[in-house]
Design an enzyme around this catalytic site. Structure first.
Site, PDB file in Angstrom:
ATOM      1  N   HIS A  24      11.642  27.626   9.686  1.00  0.00           N
ATOM      2  CA  HIS A  24      10.839  26.685   9.604  1.00  0.00           C
ATOM      3  C   HIS A  24      11.087  25.698   8.457  1.00  0.00           C
ATOM      4  O   HIS A  24      11.732  26.201   7.607  1.00  0.00           O
ATOM      5  CB  HIS A  24       9.359  27.132   9.753  1.00  0.00           C
ATOM      6  CG  HIS A  24       8.912  28.082   8.354  1.00  0.00           C
ATOM      7  ND1 HIS A  24       8.894  27.555   7.224  1.00  0.00           N
ATOM      8  CD2 HIS A  24       9.077  29.385   8.193  1.00  0.00           C
ATOM      9  CE1 HIS A  24       8.829  28.434   6.486  1.00  0.00           C
ATOM     10  NE2 HIS A  24       8.750  29.719   6.929  1.00  0.00           N
ATOM     11  N   GLU A 126       6.874  36.200  11.282  1.00  0.00           N
ATOM     12  CA  GLU A 126       7.301  36.603   9.970  1.00  0.00           C
ATOM     13  C   GLU A 126       6.874  38.138   9.552  1.00  0.00           C
ATOM     14  O   GLU A 126       6.110  38.677  10.265  1.00  0.00           O
ATOM     15  CB  GLU A 126       6.647  35.915   8.901  1.00  0.00           C
ATOM     16  CG  GLU A 126       7.100  36.151   7.285  1.00  0.00           C
ATOM     17  CD  GLU A 126       8.461  35.907   7.009  1.00  0.00           C
ATOM     18  OE1 GLU A 126       9.362  36.749   7.796  1.00  0.00           O
ATOM     19  OE2 GLU A 126       9.043  35.248   6.479  1.00  0.00           O
TER      20      GLU A 126
END
Length: 286
Positions: A24, A126
């Site tokens: 990201h 994550e």
């Protein structure tokens, strides 16, 4: 004298996939973590959004992907269901009407129908626990903000994986990465983009390059395969899975010659990656 069958070529090593791994773009939590780790536990960074620099990284990467022709080749985008990854995935690969706060008037060529489908999947999240920035919003909230994303694989409406008291171990992240890659291999698409997070992607890359059941080759050689991804960085690999060769007894030949004939073929393709030659155009001599 009976003819001796030639050993299988590198392209016979079973199914192969091109995987484009994307971290990201810069999030607000990345800005704060450069100063101190303490703010990451603040509710103000809950499900951290992209920073202004992060949005610019998305704009730049979108243009790069469009000009390179990669956008037209990707068959599906798999994304972690978090704001920063969804914003990155939709901003780079989606239509302009899905950009969730990104206002760019120059995207005149956006055609939503020609964009690859974007599918949210929990396994590529994550490393979870303790930090508010890694805690997700409800799926209903995401659906309203990202109408072009498919959330049908999201089993839980609300957050159930995040633990306020304990940070997920790297071993657990690695186990998720292995499970995720296996799931990815079982999909029908051959060209896939994955938009995820730094720690998860690093563990996935380590698994791809160290697992003996894979032949994985970088398609852009300007990085250490097992190093940490930069924000909005794309790393492209082509990976061959031995367990899916389907070559019968010939598969034993391939394994025995892995450091010989097959390794020479690997080197040819590695050189093609350095020279920016598409893998499909490399002539492999067996």
């Amino acid at each position: 004298m009976d003819a001796i069958a030639a050993p299988p070529s590198f392209y016979q090593l079973g199914r192969r996939k091109r995987i484009h791994l994307v971290r990201h773009a810069q999030g607000m939590h990345n800005v704060e973590s450069d100063k101190s780790r303490d703010p990451l536990a603040s509710f103000e960074l809950f499900d951290a959004q992209l920073s202004p620099l992060g949005w610019q990284q998305v704009v730049d990467q979108r243009e790069t992907v469009r000009r390179s022709g990669l956008l037209g080749k990707i068959e599906v985008v798999i994304v972690s269901p978090m704001s920063r990854t969804l914003q990155t995935a939709v901003g780079i690969f989606g239509g302009e009407d899905q950009a969730d706060g990104l206002h760019v008037t120059s995207w005149q060529d956006s055609n939503v129908e020609s964009r690859p489908p974007i599918v949210a999947y929990e396994l590529c999240r994550e490393r979870m626990g303790k930090y508010e920035c890694d805690k997700r919003e409800s799926i209903s909230q995401y659906r309203s903000r990202f109408p072009g994303v498919d959330f049908s694989l999201a089993k839980d409406e609300d957050e159930v994986l995040w633990d306020p008291n304990e940070r997920e171990t790297l071993e657990a992240v690695n186990a998720r990465a292995i499970k995720f890659l296996k799931w990815l291999w079982e999909r029908k698409e051959k060209v896939i983009a994955v938009v995820s997070h730094g720690v998860f992607l690093q563990q996935a890359m380590i698994e791809l390059f160290q697992n003996k059941n894979h032949y994985t080759l970088p398609l852009n050689n300007d990085y250490d395969p097992c190093s940490r991804f930069k924000n909005c960085e794309i790393r492209s690999v082509i990976t061959f899975h031995e367990s899916m060769m389907g070559l019968g007894s010939d598969s034993m030949i391939c394994k025995q010659q892995r450091c010989g004939r097959i390794e020479n073929q690997v080197l040819q393709i590695r050189e093609s990656a350095k020279d920016k030659i598409p893998v499909e155009e490399v002539e492999v001599v067996t």
